[in-house]
Design an enzyme around this catalytic site. Sequence first.
Site, PDB file in Angstrom:
ATOM      1  N   SER A  80      46.607  45.660  43.516  1.00  0.00           N
ATOM      2  CA  SER A  80      46.571  46.992  44.107  1.00  0.00           C
ATOM      3  C   SER A  80      47.950  47.643  44.084  1.00  0.00           C
ATOM      4  O   SER A  80      48.462  47.961  43.012  1.00  0.00           O
ATOM      5  CB  SER A  80      45.999  46.908  45.524  1.00  0.00           C
ATOM      6  OG  SER A  80      45.614  48.169  45.976  1.00  0.00           O
ATOM      7  N   ASP A 105      43.178  45.152  39.969  1.00  0.00           N
ATOM      8  CA  ASP A 105      42.644  46.325  40.679  1.00  0.00           C
ATOM      9  C   ASP A 105      43.766  47.264  41.108  1.00  0.00           C
ATOM     10  O   ASP A 105      43.921  47.607  42.282  1.00  0.00           O
ATOM     11  CB  ASP A 105      41.820  45.874  41.886  1.00  0.00           C
ATOM     12  CG  ASP A 105      40.452  46.562  41.935  1.00  0.00           C
ATOM     13  OD1 ASP A 105      40.082  47.242  40.959  1.00  0.00           O
ATOM     14  OD2 ASP A 105      39.749  46.401  42.951  1.00  0.00           O
ATOM     15  N   HIS A 147      37.247  45.419  45.937  1.00  0.00           N
ATOM     16  CA  HIS A 147      38.719  45.341  45.994  1.00  0.00           C
ATOM     17  C   HIS A 147      39.180  44.065  46.698  1.00  0.00           C
ATOM     18  O   HIS A 147      40.223  43.506  46.364  1.00  0.00           O
ATOM     19  CB  HIS A 147      39.256  46.575  46.717  1.00  0.00           C
ATOM     20  CG  HIS A 147      40.700  46.871  46.433  1.00  0.00           C
ATOM     21  ND1 HIS A 147      41.221  46.947  45.158  1.00  0.00           N
ATOM     22  CD2 HIS A 147      41.743  47.117  47.274  1.00  0.00           C
ATOM     23  CE1 HIS A 147      42.512  47.232  45.221  1.00  0.00           C
ATOM     24  NE2 HIS A 147      42.853  47.332  46.489  1.00  0.00           N
TER      25      HIS A 147
END
Length: 428
Positions: A270, A293, A349
Amino acid sequence: MRLLPPALGASPGPARLGGVTPGLPVKAPMEMWTNSTERFYRIPEGKGPHSVGCTDLMTENAVEGSFLRLYYPACDATDTEEARWIPDREYYQGLSDFLNMYRIVGERLFHYYVGSVTCPAKSNAAFKPGEKYPLLIFSHGLGAFRTIYSAICIEMASQGFIVAAVEHRDESASATYYCKRRSVSESREESTSNMEKEWIYYRKLKTGEEERCLRHKQVQQRAQECIKALNLILKISSGEEVTNVLHSDFDWNSLKDSVDTSRIAVMGHSFGGATVIESLSKEIRFRCGIALDVWMLPVGDDIYQNSVQQPLLFINSEKFQWADNILKIKKLISNDTNKKMITIKGSVHQSFPDFTFVSGGIIARFFKLKGEIDPNEAIDISNHASLAFLQKHLSLKKDFDKWDSLVDGIGPNVIPGSNIDISPAEPE
């Protein structure tokens, strides 16, 4: 653990830790936390040939020092305890702040629910000498910290990597700390160590503050912290003395000549994925990178102008990404065949951090910590694709090439590219 980056707008949904929107009151029924059957979940062990140890390293008595958890191939040991997964109560407080829960409530819930969780790595176990290992620097996501991607880091260490999981001090972690010296009078009065922890908690956006500006500033600091961690591990491998202010029993001298300095990569989730991109642009010693991600908002415009030359693998979940983010990834990939993007079907996620493994059905549904795919299968796909990619671009003499098809998005529960439709809308 990360978390959907705050204020991303309608496409991926509002800010959340796997589904709880910060700012909304958390009204989870207490029985969901007190169901004892929910507590018997475990972070998966490494599947490679090496036992895994871990230890924490902090340098300097100041915020500018490095702080990381090192995962490494270890000598077999049956008398060594596993490391605590979340090592200090202040991390519960930081997670509570991040989720906009009252600290007294959040700390109680986190302590009850995950306070006894350990990660399957032996704390301060003896390092396994005899070969030079490739080095992997890992960057955590927003609202996370150094310990909660242990399933990934342990798997990499079990397969023969030294992994340095950085804890960032840019105020993007739920909580972190540095050690500072107490005054002589304080030490005498309390009869304690002359060191004390100075805690740094997650900084929320101020009213009217432009998020992209803050996150871009933070990602630059994060990249420098990754490079600093790289320099620190190479310094230790070269035989230089390093003072660990945490005073562990680990023998840092055993790491002398342990790192293959020609085989170094960077990996993150992320916000950590954006940190991977920034780090690659700044440090050529990182031969390749893996972005899990990725959240592209923090990445500066200059990065897209051919400033990332190294190979780069994007591994996305099915449920997190949105069109603008995918367009930015594709812009960075351009026509470079050494830059790849795949998507794991049925994943979310939170399929990458450890919370997906230590949450039972009720908790997982409430916080959206699990997707439709089994968490173990999702992490295996991610790890196998990562290992195949690392073998190719670090020129490793392993058998990870048996997973090469995953890097091209071929196999069960994986697709090439993205599931997001980015075709322009047809005029009405």
